[in-house]
Scaffold this motif. Structure first.
Motif, PDB file in Angstrom:
ATOM      1  N   PHE A 146      32.614  17.490 128.131  1.00  0.00           N
ATOM      2  CA  PHE A 146      33.672  16.503 127.920  1.00  0.00           C
ATOM      3  C   PHE A 146      35.040  17.187 127.932  1.00  0.00           C
ATOM      4  O   PHE A 146      35.991  16.699 128.549  1.00  0.00           O
ATOM      5  CB  PHE A 146      33.425  15.791 126.591  1.00  0.00           C
ATOM      6  N   ALA A 147      35.140  18.321 127.256  1.00  0.00           N
ATOM      7  CA  ALA A 147      36.410  19.060 127.243  1.00  0.00           C
ATOM      8  C   ALA A 147      36.802  19.498 128.646  1.00  0.00           C
ATOM      9  O   ALA A 147      37.974  19.426 129.039  1.00  0.00           O
ATOM     10  CB  ALA A 147      36.298  20.267 126.310  1.00  0.00           C
ATOM     11  N   HIS A 148      35.807  19.942 129.439  1.00  0.00           N
ATOM     12  CA  HIS A 148      36.095  20.371 130.812  1.00  0.00           C
ATOM     13  C   HIS A 148      36.591  19.199 131.656  1.00  0.00           C
ATOM     14  O   HIS A 148      37.508  19.357 132.482  1.00  0.00           O
ATOM     15  CB  HIS A 148      34.834  20.977 131.435  1.00  0.00           C
ATOM     16  N   ALA A 149      35.990  18.020 131.470  1.00  0.00           N
ATOM     17  CA  ALA A 149      36.421  16.844 132.231  1.00  0.00           C
ATOM     18  C   ALA A 149      37.866  16.481 131.914  1.00  0.00           C
ATOM     19  O   ALA A 149      38.644  16.113 132.807  1.00  0.00           O
ATOM     20  CB  ALA A 149      35.499  15.666 131.928  1.00  0.00           C
TER      21      ALA A 149
ATOM     22  N   ASP B 127      38.302  22.928 124.445  1.00  0.00           N
ATOM     23  CA  ASP B 127      36.917  23.396 124.521  1.00  0.00           C
ATOM     24  C   ASP B 127      36.080  22.557 123.552  1.00  0.00           C
ATOM     25  O   ASP B 127      36.563  21.566 122.997  1.00  0.00           O
ATOM     26  CB  ASP B 127      36.826  24.898 124.202  1.00  0.00           C
ATOM     27  N   ARG B 128      34.831  22.957 123.348  1.00  0.00           N
ATOM     28  CA  ARG B 128      33.925  22.137 122.542  1.00  0.00           C
ATOM     29  C   ARG B 128      34.403  22.010 121.092  1.00  0.00           C
ATOM     30  O   ARG B 128      34.139  21.014 120.424  1.00  0.00           O
ATOM     31  CB  ARG B 128      32.517  22.725 122.580  1.00  0.00           C
TER      32      ARG B 128
ATOM     33  N   HIS C 153      36.376  18.540 116.529  1.00  0.00           N
ATOM     34  CA  HIS C 153      37.408  18.079 115.597  1.00  0.00           C
ATOM     35  C   HIS C 153      37.694  16.594 115.790  1.00  0.00           C
ATOM     36  O   HIS C 153      37.890  15.851 114.823  1.00  0.00           O
ATOM     37  CB  HIS C 153      38.694  18.888 115.782  1.00  0.00           C
ATOM     38  N   TRP C 154      37.715  16.139 117.060  1.00  0.00           N
ATOM     39  CA  TRP C 154      37.956  14.717 117.320  1.00  0.00           C
ATOM     40  C   TRP C 154      36.827  13.875 116.721  1.00  0.00           C
ATOM     41  O   TRP C 154      37.069  12.807 116.170  1.00  0.00           O
ATOM     42  CB  TRP C 154      38.077  14.454 118.814  1.00  0.00           C
TER      43      TRP C 154
ATOM     44  N   GLY D  65      46.775  26.391 125.528  1.00  0.00           N
ATOM     45  CA  GLY D  65      46.625  27.090 124.267  1.00  0.00           C
ATOM     46  C   GLY D  65      47.423  26.489 123.134  1.00  0.00           C
ATOM     47  O   GLY D  65      47.858  27.191 122.240  1.00  0.00           O
ATOM     48  N   ALA D  66      47.582  25.169 123.150  1.00  0.00           N
ATOM     49  CA  ALA D  66      48.487  24.541 122.197  1.00  0.00           C
ATOM     50  C   ALA D  66      47.790  23.997 120.979  1.00  0.00           C
ATOM     51  O   ALA D  66      48.363  23.215 120.251  1.00  0.00           O
ATOM     52  CB  ALA D  66      49.255  23.407 122.883  1.00  0.00           C
ATOM     53  N   ARG D  67      46.542  24.361 120.727  1.00  0.00           N
ATOM     54  CA  ARG D  67      45.893  23.866 119.516  1.00  0.00           C
ATOM     55  C   ARG D  67      46.621  24.420 118.303  1.00  0.00           C
ATOM     56  O   ARG D  67      46.980  25.590 118.239  1.00  0.00           O
ATOM     57  CB  ARG D  67      44.420  24.282 119.480  1.00  0.00           C
ATOM     58  N   PRO D  68      46.828  23.588 117.265  1.00  0.00           N
ATOM     59  CA  PRO D  68      47.510  24.072 116.072  1.00  0.00           C
ATOM     60  C   PRO D  68      46.679  25.080 115.306  1.00  0.00           C
ATOM     61  O   PRO D  68      45.605  25.496 115.720  1.00  0.00           O
ATOM     62  CB  PRO D  68      47.737  22.790 115.257  1.00  0.00           C
TER      63      PRO D  68
END
Length: 552
Positions: A40-43, A58-59, A64-65, A112-115
């Motif tokens: 799902f993350a790749h899509a 990524d997974r 987290h979602w 790379g913007a994950r908090p």
């Protein structure tokens, strides 16, 4: 907001308390797709690339979602589109189970913007809401399910990423949506076919009629709801205007010719703002004009300008906005009673789908474009449509049909008078749809590449370069880049370096997203050959950054 701005989404505040509730709706959808979290993350990452946004999910992001975190609303649109493609039905943002406070602070929509801690923040922050033209309003002002505003109104949303407030608030970047194309093909007004597709392929030189499964007309259903959605983005356009006359129509045509010529010469980056500003100024006369020959001419001209704006967006890899601008061009042309304009817009949508790796959709649209062409379409336009069909057939592995469509394109172009083959630079040339032998040779090379004939593709690209006017710097630059990559794939390193040198010379004054992407591919392709002197010389030139890397 520009796509490049998305990389600067800020992290959530560390001292804000978080309360999250697991998201069963998203989990149920994910289970229905039979995707892993990583898939799902790749899509989603792939969809981001289609609209020019570099994502690194990524997974763990998906996990987290599922636990209740909400990404940026712009990413939620990409999530809904990924699920729609996988499930074969429309999935809306509301079905994701992420309703709550508006906006987003942490979503991490850039690279790379994950908090902190790899988590996505709750939906609040400086980007909250999008106000009157936000993510929730996107479908109401752009073509697609639920959006039934007048096509001229949609120009406000399509130009707002370029023309700043106070005229309109900026919408989020739109995902490239296959469902819009499927519905464009599925909803057909009843009409008599000119000729079955199979017969057209076997002998006739008329544009083929698409089979029943791909018949199409305007991008929206023939009848709109009684109470159309109101365009909340439009700040102007409600006052009556004087009816257009021949002067307004002639001026619009001249503007379209100018913009088309500049796009071919120097790239869309030079004209994007002025084109969008001019187009946004047409919203009121296009919407409020009374039925007349001059008003239909204004609608047809607006369709051509919307087509050109879509070309600019596609060149910048903003394919969601480009797709909707092409669809709006088709609908404006339909309103104007201009079937040729509808055909040209579908042909452009077919090329875009081919570029993004959707061959079946590309072929359906290419066939629908040929079907929509009027019986009196000039040979130059017919050649343009057949060339698009040839590329789509070749991408699907249909060698015989692809070569037959290519032969028809060559036959039609040979019948075209000289003043119709020189494009917008001609005193009588059309800004959209006029075709040159250089362009046909370029697309012949695409056909041969798809069919595995690299030698023939190289030959056609070189012929295209010899035939193309020297002033068309952007078109020549892209041709040189494709030629270099083909030569390198054939092991002809020195010839490839020579072609890349020509590419760098041609693209120096060009502002084009495609040219910038071609330049950025060079170092990686040449890395295995860095000991060769010609490669070292070429890489030394590419180390100097172009004058303009962002088109904002």
């Amino acid at each position: 907001m520009r796509p490049s701005d998305l990389t600067h989404t800020s992290a959530h505040s560390a001292d804000r308390p978080r309360t999250r509730t697991p998201n069963p709706a998203l989990r149920a959808l994910l289970e229905e797709t039979e995707w892993t979290q990583a898939a799902f993350a790749h899509a989603i990452t792939r969809l981001g690339a289609e609209i020019g946004i570099h994502l690194q999910y990524d997974r763990t992001s998906v996990a987290h979602w599922l636990r209740g975190s909400r990404p940026d609303p712009r990413v939620q649109h990409l999530m809904a589109e990924a699920l729609s493609r996988r499930l074969g039905r429309r999935v809306t943002v509301a079905e994701l189970g992420m309703r709550g406070t508006r906006g987003a602070r942490g979503g991490g929509v850039g690279a790379g913007a994950r908090p902190r801690g790899g988590e996505d923040g709750d939906e609040e922050g400086p980007h909250a809401g999008y106000r009157t033209c936000g993510a929730a309003a996107l479908d109401a002002v752009l073509p697609g399910p639920g959006g039934y505003a007048h096509p001229a109104d949609r120009l406000t949303a399509l130009t707002s990423p370029v023309v700043p407030p106070p005229r309109a608030d900026t919408p989020p970047p739109a995902p490239y949506t296959l469902r819009l194309l499927e519905e464009s093909v599925r909803h057909e007004r009843p009409r008599e076919p000119e000729q079955p597709l199979g017969q057209a392929r076997s002998g006739s030189h008329e544009p083929p009629s698409a089979p029943a499964r791909v018949r199409a007309s305007a991008p929206l259903p023939a009848s709109a709801p009684a109470a159309p959605a109101r365009n909340t983005c439009a700040a102007r356009g409600t006052h009556p205007t004087a009816p257009p006359g021949p002067g307004e129509v002639a001026s619009l045509h001249e503007h379209a010719r100018f913009f088309a010529l500049q796009a071919d010469r120097y790239g869309g980056g030079h004209i994007r703002t002025s084109l969008a500003a001019y187009l946004s100024g047409l919203v009121r006369p296009l919407r409020s004009g009374e039925e007349s020959a001059h008003h239909r001419g204004l609608l047809a001209g607006g369709a051509r300008l919307s087509y050109l704006l879509a070309r600019v967006y596609a060149d910048e890899q903003r394919h969601g906005l480009a797709q909707r601008a092409f669809l709006t061009a088709a609908e404006l042309a339909s309103e104007a009673g201009d079937p040729e304009g509808v055909a040209l817009a579908r042909r452009a949508l077919s090329s875009q789908a081919h570029q993004l790796g959707h061959p079946r959709t590309s072929l359906a649209l290419a066939e629908a474009a040929c079907e929509a062409a009027p019986a009196d379409a000039d040979p130059s336009t017919r050649a343009f449509l057949y060339a698009g069909l040839a590329v789509a057939e070749a991408a699907g592995g249909e060698r015989t049909r692809a070569l037959e469509a290519l032969r028809r394109a060559e036959h039609q172009l040979a019948r075209a008078p000289a003043d119709l083959t020189t494009g917008p630079a001609s005193p009588n040339g059309e800004p959209v749809g006029s075709y040159q032998s250089a362009a046909l040779l370029y697309q012949s090379s695409q056909v041969r590449t798809a069919l595995g004939d690299r030698t023939g593709a190289i030959r056609d690209l070189r012929s295209s370069l010899r035939s193309r006017p020297a002033g068309e710097r952007r078109s020549r630059a892209l041709c040189q880049a494709e030629l270099a990559e083909l030569l390198l794939a054939c092991g002809r390193l020195e010839e490839a370096c020579a072609s890349w040198t020509g590419f760098l010379e041609e693209c120096a004054p060009v502002r084009s997203g495609r040219a910038l992407a071609a330049r950025s591919r060079m170092p990686g392709l040449l890395r295995p050959y860095t000991r060769e002197r010609c490669v070292q010389s070429l890489l030394a030139q590419t180390s100097v950054p172009p004058a303009e890397r962002r088109f904002g």
